[in-house]
Design a protein around this motif. Sequence first.
Motif, PDB file in Angstrom:
ATOM      1  N   MET A 170       0.828  -1.209   0.000  1.00  0.00           N
ATOM      2  CA  MET A 170       0.000   0.000   0.000  1.00  0.00           C
ATOM      3  C   MET A 170       0.862   1.260   0.000  1.00  0.00           C
ATOM      4  O   MET A 170       0.561   2.220  -0.703  1.00  0.00           O
ATOM      5  N   ALA A 171       1.926   1.256   0.789  1.00  0.00           N
ATOM      6  CA  ALA A 171       2.802   2.430   0.859  1.00  0.00           C
ATOM      7  C   ALA A 171       3.442   2.700  -0.506  1.00  0.00           C
ATOM      8  O   ALA A 171       3.520   3.848  -0.953  1.00  0.00           O
ATOM      9  N   LYS A 172       3.871   1.634  -1.181  1.00  0.00           N
ATOM     10  CA  LYS A 172       4.472   1.804  -2.514  1.00  0.00           C
ATOM     11  C   LYS A 172       3.436   2.299  -3.513  1.00  0.00           C
ATOM     12  O   LYS A 172       3.714   3.188  -4.325  1.00  0.00           O
ATOM     13  N   ALA A 173       2.232   1.756  -3.451  1.00  0.00           N
ATOM     14  CA  ALA A 173       1.175   2.197  -4.362  1.00  0.00           C
ATOM     15  C   ALA A 173       0.866   3.680  -4.155  1.00  0.00           C
ATOM     16  O   ALA A 173       0.691   4.425  -5.124  1.00  0.00           O
ATOM     17  N   LEU A 174       0.826   4.108  -2.914  1.00  0.00           N
ATOM     18  CA  LEU A 174       0.571   5.510  -2.620  1.00  0.00           C
ATOM     19  C   LEU A 174       1.700   6.395  -3.140  1.00  0.00           C
ATOM     20  O   LEU A 174       1.463   7.422  -3.770  1.00  0.00           O
ATOM     21  N   LYS A 175       2.928   5.963  -2.911  1.00  0.00           N
ATOM     22  CA  LYS A 175       4.081   6.725  -3.390  1.00  0.00           C
ATOM     23  C   LYS A 175       4.067   6.817  -4.916  1.00  0.00           C
ATOM     24  O   LYS A 175       4.299   7.892  -5.487  1.00  0.00           O
ATOM     25  N   ASP A 176       3.764   5.710  -5.576  1.00  0.00           N
ATOM     26  CA  ASP A 176       3.692   5.692  -7.042  1.00  0.00           C
ATOM     27  C   ASP A 176       2.574   6.602  -7.546  1.00  0.00           C
ATOM     28  O   ASP A 176       2.764   7.347  -8.511  1.00  0.00           O
ATOM     29  N   LEU A 177       1.411   6.547  -6.895  1.00  0.00           N
ATOM     30  CA  LEU A 177       0.295   7.399  -7.295  1.00  0.00           C
ATOM     31  C   LEU A 177       0.657   8.869  -7.140  1.00  0.00           C
ATOM     32  O   LEU A 177       0.397   9.672  -8.042  1.00  0.00           O
ATOM     33  N   VAL A 183       1.304  18.416 -18.068  1.00  0.00           N
ATOM     34  CA  VAL A 183       0.404  18.402 -19.214  1.00  0.00           C
ATOM     35  C   VAL A 183      -1.030  18.781 -18.858  1.00  0.00           C
ATOM     36  O   VAL A 183      -1.840  19.037 -19.745  1.00  0.00           O
ATOM     37  N   TRP A 184      -1.334  18.802 -17.571  1.00  0.00           N
ATOM     38  CA  TRP A 184      -2.701  19.115 -17.140  1.00  0.00           C
ATOM     39  C   TRP A 184      -2.614  20.004 -15.903  1.00  0.00           C
ATOM     40  O   TRP A 184      -2.414  19.514 -14.797  1.00  0.00           O
ATOM     41  N   ASN A 185      -2.701  21.292 -16.108  1.00  0.00           N
ATOM     42  CA  ASN A 185      -2.535  22.229 -15.002  1.00  0.00           C
ATOM     43  C   ASN A 185      -3.563  23.354 -15.136  1.00  0.00           C
ATOM     44  O   ASN A 185      -3.235  24.480 -15.494  1.00  0.00           O
ATOM     45  N   ASP A 186      -4.817  22.991 -14.878  1.00  0.00           N
ATOM     46  CA  ASP A 186      -5.889  23.974 -14.971  1.00  0.00           C
ATOM     47  C   ASP A 186      -6.853  23.796 -13.802  1.00  0.00           C
ATOM     48  O   ASP A 186      -6.590  23.021 -12.879  1.00  0.00           O
ATOM     49  N   ASP A 187      -7.960  24.510 -13.847  1.00  0.00           N
ATOM     50  CA  ASP A 187      -8.934  24.426 -12.760  1.00  0.00           C
ATOM     51  C   ASP A 187      -9.523  23.026 -12.616  1.00  0.00           C
ATOM     52  O   ASP A 187      -9.805  22.574 -11.507  1.00  0.00           O
ATOM     53  N   GLU A 240       1.862  13.955  -9.719  1.00  0.00           N
ATOM     54  CA  GLU A 240       2.679  15.161  -9.892  1.00  0.00           C
ATOM     55  C   GLU A 240       3.160  15.308 -11.332  1.00  0.00           C
ATOM     56  O   GLU A 240       3.285  16.420 -11.829  1.00  0.00           O
ATOM     57  N   GLN A 241       3.407  14.196 -12.008  1.00  0.00           N
ATOM     58  CA  GLN A 241       3.833  14.267 -13.406  1.00  0.00           C
ATOM     59  C   GLN A 241       2.734  14.800 -14.310  1.00  0.00           C
ATOM     60  O   GLN A 241       3.021  15.406 -15.341  1.00  0.00           O
ATOM     61  N   THR A 242       1.477  14.608 -13.929  1.00  0.00           N
ATOM     62  CA  THR A 242       0.387  15.114 -14.772  1.00  0.00           C
ATOM     63  C   THR A 242       0.379  16.638 -14.815  1.00  0.00           C
ATOM     64  O   THR A 242      -0.179  17.220 -15.743  1.00  0.00           O
ATOM     65  N   ARG A 243       0.986  17.273 -13.816  1.00  0.00           N
ATOM     66  CA  ARG A 243       0.987  18.732 -13.759  1.00  0.00           C
ATOM     67  C   ARG A 243       1.628  19.347 -15.011  1.00  0.00           C
ATOM     68  O   ARG A 243       1.252  20.438 -15.430  1.00  0.00           O
ATOM     69  N   GLU A 299      -8.111  17.111  -7.972  1.00  0.00           N
ATOM     70  CA  GLU A 299      -7.222  16.875  -6.829  1.00  0.00           C
ATOM     71  C   GLU A 299      -7.956  17.135  -5.519  1.00  0.00           C
ATOM     72  O   GLU A 299      -7.888  16.342  -4.588  1.00  0.00           O
ATOM     73  N   ARG A 300      -8.666  18.244  -5.446  1.00  0.00           N
ATOM     74  CA  ARG A 300      -9.401  18.597  -4.235  1.00  0.00           C
ATOM     75  C   ARG A 300     -10.503  17.577  -3.937  1.00  0.00           C
ATOM     76  O   ARG A 300     -10.654  17.115  -2.815  1.00  0.00           O
ATOM     77  N   ASP A 301     -11.270  17.202  -4.966  1.00  0.00           N
ATOM     78  CA  ASP A 301     -12.441  16.344  -4.771  1.00  0.00           C
ATOM     79  C   ASP A 301     -12.105  14.872  -4.552  1.00  0.00           C
ATOM     80  O   ASP A 301     -12.843  14.165  -3.864  1.00  0.00           O
ATOM     81  N   TYR A 302     -11.007  14.400  -5.138  1.00  0.00           N
ATOM     82  CA  TYR A 302     -10.724  12.969  -5.100  1.00  0.00           C
ATOM     83  C   TYR A 302      -9.414  12.589  -4.415  1.00  0.00           C
ATOM     84  O   TYR A 302      -9.333  11.544  -3.777  1.00  0.00           O
ATOM     85  N   LEU A 303      -8.391  13.373  -4.579  1.00  0.00           N
ATOM     86  CA  LEU A 303      -7.088  12.954  -4.087  1.00  0.00           C
ATOM     87  C   LEU A 303      -6.704  13.552  -2.737  1.00  0.00           C
ATOM     88  O   LEU A 303      -5.998  12.914  -1.973  1.00  0.00           O
ATOM     89  N   ALA A 304      -7.159  14.750  -2.466  1.00  0.00           N
ATOM     90  CA  ALA A 304      -6.751  15.418  -1.223  1.00  0.00           C
ATOM     91  C   ALA A 304      -7.097  14.573  -0.006  1.00  0.00           C
ATOM     92  O   ALA A 304      -6.299  14.458   0.926  1.00  0.00           O
TER      93      ALA A 304
END
Length: 70
Positions: A10-17, A27-31, A22-25, A37-42
Motif C-alpha cells: 500500500m505504501a508503494k502504491a501511494l508513493k507511485d500514485l 500536461v494538465w494544469n488547470d482548474d 505530480e507528473q500530470t501537472r 485533486e481537491r475532490d478525489y485525491l486530497a
Amino acid sequence: MEGGGNDAIMAKALKDLQAQWEQTRTVWNDDARNDFERDYLAGLFPSMKTATTAIQSIEEVLRRARKECS
C-alpha cells in the motif's frame, strides 16, 4: 515488521500514485485538475496513510497470534 507485507504494498502504491499525479501537472494544469485533486485525491492520501498504519498493526497482531498458536 518484514518488508513486502501488505502495508509495504500500500505504501508503494501511494508513493507511485503521488509521483504519477505530480507528473500530470506538466500536461494538465488547470482548474479541472485542481478540482479533481481537491475532490478525489486530497482526502485519499491521508486516508491511505492511515490505512497503511492500521494494516501494520493488524499484521503485527496476526504475526503474534500465529507465533503463539504454533
